[in-house]
Scaffold this active site. Sequence first.
Site, PDB file in Angstrom:
ATOM      1  CE  LYS A  80     -26.707  95.187 -58.161  1.00  0.00           C
ATOM      2  NZ  LYS A  80     -26.219  94.889 -56.793  1.00  0.00           N
ATOM      3  CD  GLU A 106     -29.014  80.543 -64.474  1.00  0.00           C
ATOM      4  OE1 GLU A 106     -28.536  81.668 -64.729  1.00  0.00           O
ATOM      5  OE2 GLU A 106     -28.544  79.793 -63.596  1.00  0.00           O
ATOM      6  N   GLY A 113     -28.750  91.967 -54.692  1.00  0.00           N
ATOM      7  CA  GLY A 113     -29.889  91.244 -55.263  1.00  0.00           C
ATOM      8  C   GLY A 113     -30.793  90.657 -54.204  1.00  0.00           C
ATOM      9  NE  ARG A 114     -26.651  88.093 -50.130  1.00  0.00           N
ATOM     10  CZ  ARG A 114     -25.651  88.281 -51.001  1.00  0.00           C
ATOM     11  NH1 ARG A 114     -25.833  88.037 -52.283  1.00  0.00           N
ATOM     12  NH2 ARG A 114     -24.464  88.721 -50.585  1.00  0.00           N
ATOM     13  CD  GLU A 155     -26.168  84.909 -53.562  1.00  0.00           C
ATOM     14  OE1 GLU A 155     -26.967  85.869 -53.637  1.00  0.00           O
ATOM     15  OE2 GLU A 155     -25.990  84.106 -54.496  1.00  0.00           O
ATOM     16  CG  HIS A 186     -47.527  64.927 -40.752  1.00  0.00           C
ATOM     17  ND1 HIS A 186     -48.131  64.043 -39.902  1.00  0.00           N
ATOM     18  CD2 HIS A 186     -48.067  66.142 -40.471  1.00  0.00           C
ATOM     19  CE1 HIS A 186     -49.031  64.676 -39.160  1.00  0.00           C
ATOM     20  NE2 HIS A 186     -49.009  65.968 -39.490  1.00  0.00           N
ATOM     21  CE  LYS A 190     -23.702  83.852 -61.636  1.00  0.00           C
ATOM     22  NZ  LYS A 190     -23.922  85.287 -61.389  1.00  0.00           N
TER      23      LYS A 190
HETATM   24  O1  F6P Z   1     -25.316  84.444 -59.017  1.00  0.00           O
HETATM   25  C1  F6P Z   1     -25.809  84.956 -57.847  1.00  0.00           C
HETATM   26  C2  F6P Z   1     -26.613  86.193 -58.172  1.00  0.00           C
HETATM   27  O2  F6P Z   1     -25.767  87.243 -58.561  1.00  0.00           O
HETATM   28  C3  F6P Z   1     -27.456  86.615 -56.989  1.00  0.00           C
HETATM   29  O3  F6P Z   1     -26.720  87.315 -56.029  1.00  0.00           O
HETATM   30  C4  F6P Z   1     -28.493  87.440 -57.700  1.00  0.00           C
HETATM   31  O4  F6P Z   1     -29.615  87.687 -56.890  1.00  0.00           O
HETATM   32  C5  F6P Z   1     -28.805  86.536 -58.892  1.00  0.00           C
HETATM   33  O5  F6P Z   1     -27.534  85.958 -59.234  1.00  0.00           O
HETATM   34  C6  F6P Z   1     -29.451  87.214 -60.078  1.00  0.00           C
HETATM   35  O6  F6P Z   1     -28.617  88.274 -60.507  1.00  0.00           O
HETATM   36  P1  F6P Z   1     -29.251  89.346 -61.564  1.00  0.00           P
HETATM   37  O7  F6P Z   1     -30.390  90.048 -60.844  1.00  0.00           O
HETATM   38  O8  F6P Z   1     -28.108  90.251 -61.894  1.00  0.00           O
HETATM   39  O9  F6P Z   1     -29.760  88.576 -62.751  1.00  0.00           O
END
Ligand code: F6P
Length: 551
Positions: free
Chosen positions: A208, A214, A269-270, A355, A386, A514
């Site tokens: 987003k 990452e 995002g979630r 979150e 188990h 971060k």
């Molecule tokens: O760091 C948390 C977060 O912002 C989440 O809320 C989000 O889903 C994820 O990182 C990835 O964010 P993006 O879609 O902007 O890469």
Amino acid sequence: MAYQPITHSGAWHALQKHHAEISSTPLRDLFSDDPRRQENFSAQAAGIHLDYSKNPVTSATLELFEHLADTANIKRQTSALFNGEVVNLSENRPALHTALRCRKNKPLVIDGVNITTEIADALKQMRHFVSKIQSGQWQGYNGKAIRHIVNIGIGGSYLGPMAVAEALRPYWTHDVQCHFIANIDGSEFTEIVKNLHPENTLFIIASKSFGTQETLKNAIAAKAWYLGKGGEEAHIDKHFVAVSSNILKAKQFGIDEANIFPMWDWVGGRYSLWSPIGLPLALTIGMDNFDRLLDGAHAMDNHFIDAPFKQNLPALMAMLQVWQINFFSAQSQAIIPYDHCLRGLPAHLQQLEMESNGKRVSQTGAPIQHDTGAIIWGGAGSNGQHAYHQLFHQGTHIVPVDFIVPLQSHNPVNDHHDILFANCLSQSRVMMHGKTLAEAESELRSSGHSEQQISQLAPQKVIPGNRSNNILLTDKMTPQVIGALVALYEHKVFCQSVIWDINPFDQWGVELGKQIGDDIGDALSDPQTSITQFDSSTQSLIKKYRAAKNY
Ligand code: F6P
């Protein structure tokens, strides 16, 4: 008016008094007192049957739940959510994941833009793309059809699509497979691309913000892999697309504007799997099934808006969890799908709930004096029996459980589904019913144990019971049902946030990590960088890494 936490309300005090009255009544007695208990404490909607009879609730409890829901103004807040009002106060944004699956022509104008049109256009763009990929019309640099989709994204740009793609594995068509790279750990990247070939592989860079470290690092590695394995620069546009609200950054990365699918600030995002973030899912199950997923979520939306409290699945599940967390002191909640395909669902619901509701100040910044979001965890049944069910039955921690189970399997093997279903019901019953000392002693006596053995062993075999759990029963895990199930949890989380007066749509808690991660990263890449600003533990660990890396 000074901030009035919900805990100061008459409704909350009434529940406290009721808790004192009801908490010592064994659940098994509630069943023996009311032969129709299951019927009286069940509700259904959108293909989901919720049996919440194995909770410490009576009809009086439900009245008090409804009073609390009314005190918190859940109905008013729900219409604010669906109407696009600013419900995310700290970021001054609406949260319109519900609009993504509404698909009516009714205009919804946000910041001067009719988002209904934008959503319709995005779905058209997805449908067109999915059809070209699935039909083989979209070809790679040497004319091969794309058959492997690698989604590069993390958090909400990974977990929802991953969980639902797995849940709908029986619906994958055209032998298009999807893979997910989320972690910055090179082992995941290496493992995923190991058996792939660039000629029939397409990467989706899902972010987003288009700013998540990452994801960007993995996208760079993917581009290098594609070129290094023979992919042609001239045709990179056939192997890389993006989903982002930051078009500029996606273009700067080198993604063709025509290959960028939109995301919006008014979707968290979630909560975004219903948007083009769900592209890897649509590419595997097809757009018709993706539409059915949206329809299922929309059906749950309508139910959530229209159903009276005592029949309202999201509101009931929210109140039951508030009851467990704030009155029975439960710290965690387990999600146990008795369905292999749903094994990824707990991970998605972890982000959705933790979150969203892992917050400690109110929407207006007042410190919260009560517990809020629980620790969400879980895994597929029957495996957990188990591994961790021992704690459910005899541990000192109370862990309410949501058992999710279909009547029918997509993959019947002999009598396996009978056994799976029986195990789910047995775990639910044992949590509620338990085994008393007298029952344990008589069992040991009838199997011939001596009195001395009985006095030693019986206490070990007592199961206290009175452990709350819900059964969410579906006919079969279809796209509609999965859509309704995820939407159910979205609205449950929302209702809890309203009760607790917290913002479920921001996540300021992850920002500091971060930033410090970037600072420590700089110190690891350049041994000259000063580290005196860090604590001695961090400093010593940086030094060990520097020594190991010996540049
Ligand atoms: O760091 C948390 C977060 O912002 C989440 O809320 C989000 O889903 C994820 O990182 C990835 O964010 P993006 O879609 O902007 O890469």
